[in-house]
Design a protein around this motif. Structure first.
Motif, PDB file in Angstrom:
ATOM      1  N   TYR A   1       0.833  -1.211   0.000  1.00  0.00           N
ATOM      2  CA  TYR A   1       0.000   0.000   0.000  1.00  0.00           C
ATOM      3  C   TYR A   1       0.864   1.257   0.000  1.00  0.00           C
ATOM      4  CZ  TYR A   1      -3.423   3.481   1.346  1.00  0.00           C
ATOM      5  OH  TYR A   1      -4.212   4.602   1.371  1.00  0.00           O
ATOM      6  N   TYR A   2       1.901   1.253   0.824  1.00  0.00           N
ATOM      7  CA  TYR A   2       2.807   2.394   0.880  1.00  0.00           C
ATOM      8  C   TYR A   2       3.455   2.631  -0.485  1.00  0.00           C
ATOM      9  CZ  TYR A   2       6.652   5.429   2.256  1.00  0.00           C
ATOM     10  OH  TYR A   2       7.534   6.475   2.343  1.00  0.00           O
ATOM     11  N   ALA A   3       3.929   1.566  -1.099  1.00  0.00           N
ATOM     12  CA  ALA A   3       4.566   1.692  -2.416  1.00  0.00           C
ATOM     13  C   ALA A   3       3.568   2.218  -3.445  1.00  0.00           C
ATOM     14  CB  ALA A   3       5.131   0.347  -2.866  1.00  0.00           C
ATOM     15  N   GLU A   4       2.344   1.735  -3.366  1.00  0.00           N
ATOM     16  CA  GLU A   4       1.315   2.211  -4.302  1.00  0.00           C
ATOM     17  C   GLU A   4       1.059   3.710  -4.113  1.00  0.00           C
ATOM     18  OE1 GLU A   4      -3.421   1.532  -5.342  1.00  0.00           O
ATOM     19  OE2 GLU A   4      -2.450   0.237  -3.868  1.00  0.00           O
ATOM     20  N   GLN A   5       0.950   4.152  -2.875  1.00  0.00           N
ATOM     21  CA  GLN A   5       0.691   5.560  -2.594  1.00  0.00           C
ATOM     22  C   GLN A   5       1.860   6.453  -2.991  1.00  0.00           C
ATOM     23  OE1 GLN A   5      -2.357   6.810  -1.559  1.00  0.00           O
ATOM     24  NE2 GLN A   5      -2.887   4.689  -2.041  1.00  0.00           N
ATOM     25  N   ARG A   6       3.074   5.911  -2.917  1.00  0.00           N
ATOM     26  CA  ARG A   6       4.257   6.682  -3.281  1.00  0.00           C
ATOM     27  C   ARG A   6       4.524   6.666  -4.782  1.00  0.00           C
ATOM     28  NH1 ARG A   6       6.584  10.110   0.083  1.00  0.00           N
ATOM     29  NH2 ARG A   6       8.550   9.639  -0.911  1.00  0.00           N
ATOM     30  N   GLY A   7       3.766   5.850  -5.511  1.00  0.00           N
ATOM     31  CA  GLY A   7       3.919   5.812  -6.951  1.00  0.00           C
ATOM     32  C   GLY A   7       4.899   4.764  -7.457  1.00  0.00           C
ATOM     33  N   SER A   8       5.469   3.980  -6.555  1.00  0.00           N
ATOM     34  CA  SER A   8       6.419   2.967  -6.999  1.00  0.00           C
ATOM     35  C   SER A   8       5.830   1.563  -6.963  1.00  0.00           C
ATOM     36  CB  SER A   8       7.683   3.007  -6.120  1.00  0.00           C
ATOM     37  OG  SER A   8       7.354   2.760  -4.767  1.00  0.00           O
ATOM     38  N   GLY A   9       4.576   1.460  -6.602  1.00  0.00           N
ATOM     39  CA  GLY A   9       3.904   0.162  -6.538  1.00  0.00           C
ATOM     40  C   GLY A   9       2.638   0.194  -7.362  1.00  0.00           C
ATOM     41  N   SER A  10       1.972  -0.936  -7.415  1.00  0.00           N
ATOM     42  CA  SER A  10       0.754  -1.012  -8.218  1.00  0.00           C
ATOM     43  C   SER A  10      -0.441  -1.393  -7.359  1.00  0.00           C
ATOM     44  CB  SER A  10       0.927  -2.059  -9.324  1.00  0.00           C
ATOM     45  OG  SER A  10       1.009  -3.355  -8.763  1.00  0.00           O
ATOM     46  N   ALA A  11      -1.608  -1.038  -7.857  1.00  0.00           N
ATOM     47  CA  ALA A  11      -2.844  -1.429  -7.176  1.00  0.00           C
ATOM     48  C   ALA A  11      -2.976  -2.950  -7.173  1.00  0.00           C
ATOM     49  CB  ALA A  11      -4.045  -0.789  -7.852  1.00  0.00           C
ATOM     50  N   GLN A  12      -2.475  -3.591  -8.203  1.00  0.00           N
ATOM     51  CA  GLN A  12      -2.563  -5.053  -8.283  1.00  0.00           C
ATOM     52  C   GLN A  12      -1.734  -5.714  -7.175  1.00  0.00           C
ATOM     53  OE1 GLN A  12      -4.581  -6.861 -10.342  1.00  0.00           O
ATOM     54  NE2 GLN A  12      -3.965  -8.541  -9.007  1.00  0.00           N
ATOM     55  N   ALA A  13      -0.563  -5.172  -6.901  1.00  0.00           N
ATOM     56  CA  ALA A  13       0.265  -5.717  -5.826  1.00  0.00           C
ATOM     57  C   ALA A  13      -0.435  -5.576  -4.475  1.00  0.00           C
ATOM     58  CB  ALA A  13       1.625  -5.029  -5.796  1.00  0.00           C
ATOM     59  N   THR A  14      -1.096  -4.446  -4.266  1.00  0.00           N
ATOM     60  CA  THR A  14      -1.848  -4.236  -3.027  1.00  0.00           C
ATOM     61  C   THR A  14      -3.003  -5.217  -2.936  1.00  0.00           C
ATOM     62  OG1 THR A  14      -1.244  -1.899  -3.041  1.00  0.00           O
ATOM     63  CG2 THR A  14      -3.105  -2.535  -1.650  1.00  0.00           C
ATOM     64  N   GLN A  15      -3.718  -5.411  -4.039  1.00  0.00           N
ATOM     65  CA  GLN A  15      -4.835  -6.362  -4.053  1.00  0.00           C
ATOM     66  C   GLN A  15      -4.355  -7.790  -3.804  1.00  0.00           C
ATOM     67  OE1 GLN A  15      -8.152  -5.822  -4.103  1.00  0.00           O
ATOM     68  NE2 GLN A  15      -7.564  -3.678  -3.893  1.00  0.00           N
ATOM     69  N   ASN A  16      -3.222  -8.146  -4.371  1.00  0.00           N
ATOM     70  CA  ASN A  16      -2.667  -9.489  -4.153  1.00  0.00           C
ATOM     71  C   ASN A  16      -2.295  -9.700  -2.686  1.00  0.00           C
ATOM     72  OD1 ASN A  16      -2.953  -9.999  -6.878  1.00  0.00           O
ATOM     73  ND2 ASN A  16      -0.797  -9.675  -7.353  1.00  0.00           N
ATOM     74  N   ALA A  17      -1.683  -8.683  -2.084  1.00  0.00           N
ATOM     75  CA  ALA A  17      -1.305  -8.776  -0.675  1.00  0.00           C
ATOM     76  C   ALA A  17      -2.548  -8.865   0.205  1.00  0.00           C
ATOM     77  CB  ALA A  17      -0.444  -7.580  -0.279  1.00  0.00           C
ATOM     78  N   LEU A  18      -3.581  -8.106  -0.134  1.00  0.00           N
ATOM     79  CA  LEU A  18      -4.831  -8.144   0.623  1.00  0.00           C
ATOM     80  C   LEU A  18      -5.501  -9.510   0.486  1.00  0.00           C
ATOM     81  CD1 LEU A  18      -6.939  -6.735   2.351  1.00  0.00           C
ATOM     82  CD2 LEU A  18      -7.961  -5.844   0.238  1.00  0.00           C
ATOM     83  N   ALA A  19      -5.506 -10.059  -0.703  1.00  0.00           N
ATOM     84  CA  ALA A  19      -6.112 -11.374  -0.922  1.00  0.00           C
ATOM     85  C   ALA A  19      -5.369 -12.451  -0.138  1.00  0.00           C
ATOM     86  CB  ALA A  19      -6.120 -11.710  -2.410  1.00  0.00           C
ATOM     87  N   ALA A  20      -4.053 -12.376  -0.098  1.00  0.00           N
ATOM     88  CA  ALA A  20      -3.264 -13.351   0.656  1.00  0.00           C
ATOM     89  C   ALA A  20      -3.557 -13.242   2.153  1.00  0.00           C
ATOM     90  CB  ALA A  20      -1.773 -13.150   0.394  1.00  0.00           C
ATOM     91  N   LEU A  21      -3.684 -12.020   2.645  1.00  0.00           N
ATOM     92  CA  LEU A  21      -4.001 -11.804   4.053  1.00  0.00           C
ATOM     93  C   LEU A  21      -5.399 -12.317   4.379  1.00  0.00           C
ATOM     94  CD1 LEU A  21      -3.217 -10.639   6.797  1.00  0.00           C
ATOM     95  CD2 LEU A  21      -4.137  -8.443   6.025  1.00  0.00           C
ATOM     96  N   GLU A  22      -6.353 -12.039   3.526  1.00  0.00           N
ATOM     97  CA  GLU A  22      -7.723 -12.505   3.752  1.00  0.00           C
ATOM     98  C   GLU A  22      -7.803 -14.033   3.717  1.00  0.00           C
ATOM     99  OE1 GLU A  22      -9.917 -10.297   0.827  1.00  0.00           O
ATOM    100  OE2 GLU A  22     -10.306  -8.671   2.244  1.00  0.00           O
TER     101      GLU A  22
END
Length: 77
Positions: free
Chosen positions: A43-64
């Motif tokens: 999420y931090y990387a996505e907000q800073r512009g160096s990450g993607s929304a897909q990476a955040t969604q993947n991390a969220l799905a793994a946590l869930e």
């Protein structure tokens, strides 16, 4: 004498099973904590512009998925 040995064996097996269960609980808590950190980093990387929304969604799905399997007790520790 045989009864005593049988009881001792049962108690030892019970203690072993309890130990294994505790180890599994600790490992699940550590895995949950690691997944939560990965979500935060994504999420931090996505907000800073160096990450993607897909990476955040993947991390969220793994946590869930982890929470669905092991519960959310690690969130309260």
């Amino acid at each position: 004498m045989t009864g005593f040995l049988d009881r001792a064996k049962e108690q030892a097996q019970s203690a072993l099973n309890q130990g294994k269960q505790k180890v599994e609980e600790v490992q699940a808590q550590r895995a949950g904590t690691d997944l939560l950190k990965q979500l935060g980093a994504a999420y931090y990387a996505e907000q800073r512009g160096s990450g993607s929304a897909q990476a955040t969604q993947n991390a969220l799905a793994a946590l869930e998925a982890h929470i669905a399997t092991h519960g959310d007790g690690f969130l309260r520790s």
